[in-house]
Design an enzyme around this catalytic site. Structure first.
Site, PDB file in Angstrom:
ATOM      1  N   ASP A  63      -6.943   4.896   4.207  1.00 12.30           N
ATOM      2  CA  ASP A  63      -5.749   4.565   4.025  1.00 12.30           C
ATOM      3  C   ASP A  63      -4.354   5.426   4.470  1.00 12.30           C
ATOM      4  O   ASP A  63      -4.546   6.340   4.962  1.00 12.30           O
ATOM      5  CB  ASP A  63      -5.841   4.745   2.412  1.00 12.30           C
ATOM      6  CG  ASP A  63      -6.647   3.813   1.690  1.00 12.30           C
ATOM      7  OD1 ASP A  63      -7.519   3.203   2.335  1.00 12.30           O
ATOM      8  OD2 ASP A  63      -6.715   3.939   0.409  1.00 12.30           O
ATOM      9  N   ASP A  64      -3.219   4.803   4.216  1.00 12.93           N
ATOM     10  CA  ASP A  64      -2.009   5.341   4.230  1.00 12.93           C
ATOM     11  C   ASP A  64      -1.464   5.483   5.631  1.00 12.93           C
ATOM     12  O   ASP A  64      -0.404   5.858   5.923  1.00 12.93           O
ATOM     13  CB  ASP A  64      -1.853   6.813   3.607  1.00 12.93           C
ATOM     14  CG  ASP A  64      -2.265   6.717   2.196  1.00 12.93           C
ATOM     15  OD1 ASP A  64      -2.538   5.385   1.558  1.00 12.93           O
ATOM     16  OD2 ASP A  64      -2.137   7.810   1.434  1.00 12.93           O
ATOM     17  N   HIS A 114      -1.662  -2.207   2.008  1.00  8.42           N
ATOM     18  CA  HIS A 114      -1.600  -1.043   1.112  1.00  8.42           C
ATOM     19  C   HIS A 114      -0.128  -0.782   0.719  1.00  8.42           C
ATOM     20  O   HIS A 114       0.314   0.493   0.220  1.00  8.42           O
ATOM     21  CB  HIS A 114      -2.138   0.332   1.856  1.00  8.42           C
ATOM     22  CG  HIS A 114      -2.529   1.502   0.920  1.00  8.42           C
ATOM     23  ND1 HIS A 114      -3.098   1.135  -0.342  1.00  8.42           N
ATOM     24  CD2 HIS A 114      -2.448   3.005   1.018  1.00  8.42           C
ATOM     25  CE1 HIS A 114      -3.548   2.265  -0.838  1.00  8.42           C
ATOM     26  NE2 HIS A 114      -3.044   3.250  -0.117  1.00  8.42           N
ATOM     27  N   HIS A 118       3.798   2.973  -0.879  1.00  8.03           N
ATOM     28  CA  HIS A 118       2.953   3.651  -1.725  1.00  8.03           C
ATOM     29  C   HIS A 118       3.445   4.002  -2.998  1.00  8.03           C
ATOM     30  O   HIS A 118       2.903   4.926  -3.523  1.00  8.03           O
ATOM     31  CB  HIS A 118       2.615   4.756  -0.861  1.00  8.03           C
ATOM     32  CG  HIS A 118       0.996   5.214  -1.246  1.00  8.03           C
ATOM     33  ND1 HIS A 118       0.763   5.985  -2.134  1.00  8.03           N
ATOM     34  CD2 HIS A 118      -0.196   5.054  -0.643  1.00  8.03           C
ATOM     35  CE1 HIS A 118      -0.473   6.147  -2.474  1.00  8.03           C
ATOM     36  NE2 HIS A 118      -1.040   5.387  -1.239  1.00  8.03           N
ATOM     37  N   TYR A 155      -3.246   4.499  -5.416  1.00  4.47           N
ATOM     38  CA  TYR A 155      -3.826   5.215  -6.588  1.00  4.47           C
ATOM     39  C   TYR A 155      -4.892   4.316  -7.352  1.00  4.47           C
ATOM     40  O   TYR A 155      -5.241   4.763  -8.419  1.00  4.47           O
ATOM     41  CB  TYR A 155      -2.703   5.513  -7.514  1.00  4.47           C
ATOM     42  CG  TYR A 155      -1.674   6.371  -6.667  1.00  4.47           C
ATOM     43  CD1 TYR A 155      -1.677   7.594  -6.331  1.00  4.47           C
ATOM     44  CD2 TYR A 155      -0.546   5.732  -6.719  1.00  4.47           C
ATOM     45  CE1 TYR A 155      -0.639   8.106  -5.676  1.00  4.47           C
ATOM     46  CE2 TYR A 155       0.575   6.021  -6.064  1.00  4.47           C
ATOM     47  CZ  TYR A 155       0.673   7.387  -5.624  1.00  4.47           C
ATOM     48  OH  TYR A 155       1.792   7.978  -4.846  1.00  4.47           O
ATOM     49  N   HIS A 207      -8.645   8.997   4.470  1.00  2.00           N
ATOM     50  CA  HIS A 207      -7.370   8.850   4.787  1.00  2.00           C
ATOM     51  C   HIS A 207      -7.208   9.300   6.110  1.00  2.00           C
ATOM     52  O   HIS A 207      -7.306  10.411   6.411  1.00  2.00           O
ATOM     53  CB  HIS A 207      -6.336   9.679   3.872  1.00  2.00           C
ATOM     54  CG  HIS A 207      -6.204   9.283   2.376  1.00  2.00           C
ATOM     55  ND1 HIS A 207      -7.460   9.440   1.395  1.00  2.00           N
ATOM     56  CD2 HIS A 207      -5.468   8.302   1.626  1.00  2.00           C
ATOM     57  CE1 HIS A 207      -7.145   9.052   0.319  1.00  2.00           C
ATOM     58  NE2 HIS A 207      -6.088   8.151   0.572  1.00  2.00           N
TER      59      HIS A 207
HETATM   60 NI    NI Z   1      -2.954   5.287  -0.653  1.00  2.00          NI
END
Ligand code: NI
Length: 257
Positions: A63-64, A114, A118, A155, A207
């Site tokens: 992720d991210d 995503h 965020h 989250y 991540h």
């Molecule tokens: Ni995230």
């Protein structure tokens, strides 16, 4: 044009699109939407024939990103012929001058939405929620040519309103069943040990913006491969494109997928 007409329910939040532009009709039935997506985009994500009801499968998710360590991760995954799923941020795709987002698609990985920046989606207006998803869809489609089918709420914060917006955007909600807590514990050994505890059908959360997480990946792959696991994308794990608006956790009984 067909793609736009079918898929763009909910698109059009960028400043170049007039606010009063007519929106195409919303397709209410997630099954119908999934089939239409498959019809206009039959080759992506390219699913291998893997029966995860019988075989031990694990879906690694990152992720991210994409971020500065993503290239190293993509090299590792390519060297070992491993496919994963990347839940990307729109703002990171916008800043991705290295072209990692496109390479994810070229290397056979699956991409998921995503959001753009965020935020916790449960605490915002419908309009902002829609643009967080739709703007990310738009930049990924412009960058890679593919339309994502998955989303992961930041989250893991979701509710019926988020699920409904995901459905309107043609996105399934993908949570996780194994959290490596790699954002907190920046130690490759700890991260690798946690990920190595996957069970059949696990969706593992990591991540790719943390160098320690990327450094853990060789050990994760070694450990799970030794246990007989096959590394699959989220869509491969379920054997089909997950249904828009529905939530998947990776904790489902593999035999009931
Ligand atoms: Ni995230």
């Amino acid at each position: 044009m067909l793609l736009a007409a079918i898929l763009c329910a909910g698109c059009g939040t960028t400043s170049t699109t007039p606010a009063a532009a007519p929106r195409p009709p919303v397709i209410a039935d997630p099954g119908v939407l999934a089939r239409r997506l498959a019809a206009v985009q039959p080759d992506w994500p390219a699913r291998r024939v893997v029966d995860c009801r019988r075989r031990k499968c694990v879906a690694l998710t990152f992720d991210d990103g994409p971020g500065e360590y993503t290239g190293r991760l993509l090299d590792m995954l390519r060297d070992r012929h491993v496919r994963a799923t990347f839940f990307v941020l729109g703002e990171m795709v916008a800043a991705d001058h290295a072209g990692y987002t496109r390479r994810m698609v070229e290397d056979g990985h699956e991409l998921g939405n995503h959001t753009w920046s965020h935020p916790p989606l449960t605490a915002m207006s419908d309009e902002r929620l829609r643009s967080e998803l739709a703007d990310t869809e738009a930049i990924v489609q412009r960058t890679t040519g593919v339309r994502m089918r998955l989303m992961r709420p930041p989250y893991g914060a979701t509710d019926s309103r988020v699920a409904e917006q995901a459905r309107l955007e043609g996105l399934a909600q993908i949570l996780w069943s194994l959290d490596t807590l790699d954002w907190r514990d920046r130690d490759p050994g700890i991260v690798a040990r946690r990920a190595g505890a996957a069970v059949p059908g696990s969706i593992v959360l990591m991540h790719d913006i943390h160098p320690t997480s990327v450094a853990a990946v060789p050990r994760v792959l070694d450990t799970l491969a030794r246990k007989g696991y096959r590394f699959v994308t989220v869509s491969e794990l379920y054997g089909r494109a997950p249904l828009p608006g529905r939530t998947y956790t990776g904790a489902e009984n593999p035999k009931e997928r």
